[in-house]
Design an enzyme around this catalytic site. Sequence first.
Site, short mmCIF file in Angstrom:
data_model
loop_
_atom_site.label_atom_id
_atom_site.label_comp_id
_atom_site.label_asym_id
_atom_site.label_seq_id
_atom_site.Cartn_x
_atom_site.Cartn_y
_atom_site.Cartn_z
CG HIS A 57 -2.02 -1.05 1.13
ND1 HIS A 57 -3.12 -0.91 0.31
CD2 HIS A 57 -2.16 -2.24 1.77
CE1 HIS A 57 -3.91 -1.97 0.45
NE2 HIS A 57 -3.34 -2.81 1.32
CG ASP B 287 -2.88 -4.40 5.12
OD1 ASP B 287 -2.02 -3.51 5.33
OD2 ASP B 287 -3.96 -4.16 4.54
CD GLU B 288 -5.55 -6.03 1.39
OE1 GLU B 288 -6.65 -6.63 1.28
OE2 GLU B 288 -5.43 -4.80 1.27
CB CYS B 289 2.86 -6.70 1.42
SG CYS B 289 4.47 -6.16 0.79
#
Length: 553
Positions: free
Chosen positions: A243, A303-305
């Site tokens: 992000h 998160d979400e990497c």
Amino acid sequence: MSDRYALLVPAPRHAAAQPGSFTLDAGTLLHAEPEVTHLVRRLLHPLNLPLAPGSAPEGVLSVRVEDGGQAEGYRLRVSGDGISITATDLAGVRHAVQALKQLLTADAWRAAALPGRWEAPCGEIEDAPAVGWRGGMLDVSRHFMTKGAVLKYVDLLAMHRMNRLHLHLTDDQGWRVESRRHPAINRRSTHRPDTLIGHRRHSNDYDGTPHGGYYTLDDLAEISAYAAERGITVVPELDLPGHASALLAAFPELGTGSREVLGGWGVSAGVLKPIPAAVTLVCELLDEVLEAVDTPYVHLGGDECPTEDWPLDPEVSAHMAALGVTRARDMHGWFLREIAEHLATRGKRMIVWDEGFQSGGVRADSIVMCWRGDAIARQAAAAGYDVVRAPTYPTYFDYDQSTSPGEPLSIGGPITLEDAATFEVLPGAWSEEERGRVLGGQFQVWREYIPDDRHLDYMTFPRACAIAEAVWSGRPADFADLTRRLSEAHLARLEAAGCEYRPLDGPHPWQSGGTGRRARETNDPHRTRQNWLAWSAQLPPTDVHVSAVERTS
């Protein structure tokens, strides 16, 4: 006078009404120690109570702090002769005053006192919270939130005896905190040229309107001080190494994937490289934030990497070889641990989303914030880590509140008020040792589809009332009783406080999605309850792949 002791939110452990009342007005004297006096007058600011000289006479509001009870506990007694508050600590004093205001009319929550007198019904409350972490997360990156709106939410959290404000300050769509050391961030990372309309399948539908803003370090210091006066700790989050597209707009050499502030949603390819230079930059930015925000916690995201591009980058591959690392996901853990070590030198604890736990990016003192269901939360607790419970269902308030076509556009759902009331912060199926690792819980408001502060109120309340009750009591709320208290008293308090909540029977006409671009997409299967729970039960690996629609220059 109705039994207002039966209309408190969150419901206390013990409350009992008695005959009679006490008139609380601008002539009521306040008797308390100096450090308590300032606090109580702040919380009852419309009355501006005069101070009582010497020993406490009759007809006063008497407040004292006594050691020995449960943390944040209090006892409130109202008689015809006056009001007395005895609390274990200053937090307990705050909670008692908030409870006292709920015993008055809804006008007690207005910014200025209206003409007349406030009648406090006689009775007694004894109360204390079940868990120490009770909060809410606000995403100020996807759509910027003014400082005044943040301060309003501090007051709303305090009204519900919450004590954590988690600010999601950075994401692909905007970096929302000033850097004096790296001013390029202020120029390049804090605004985007336009914003996606509708869901991700409308990949070419952008509004053409620039969006941006950021908090100066002085703004953050003000927010932190304002929150501290109300017993709330600010938890700042810089969501990295994924992000990171907005940050990479200012430091393109430190990342892979997209290097511009994005106007679309989802998981982005813009990721910081796990190399020493990137760690140094993040530590410098965090040092600036920590000069402004008085907090023991820093949330690093994690998160979400997507990691698939890292081994293809010469700098990253060389660093992996130097460390003897062969898996990209191990570099995710390395990055987070390096920053955690720096935070530890400043006496701060790192918090990560549960992906950071899975990739090994935690120190022994790190806190794992679990959003992908109960299984991974229990796994982290069993491994000996402190856990904050933030499961998507039922604590994510970016989801629809019903299946009605009148609901405005959201990410999916629904998560109803009744769903929120089922939140079990201390799961009964867990062992006593595992429950002992649960610090508490919080709700989350992600703002991809929440463009303004009025809509934020609509999406947050009254669902936040249900979460507040669940974390205060340590068990799911009694939905029927909660809705009774909301309809008979508490929604009027929210209205007096300036909160544009969602009515229990559905949105006002001006809150609905209508038939235009804000209409609910009823045929979109994205993130329904069933498919989300099925996905989260699989405990997916940390390595994720880009699923968002992105535009690159």
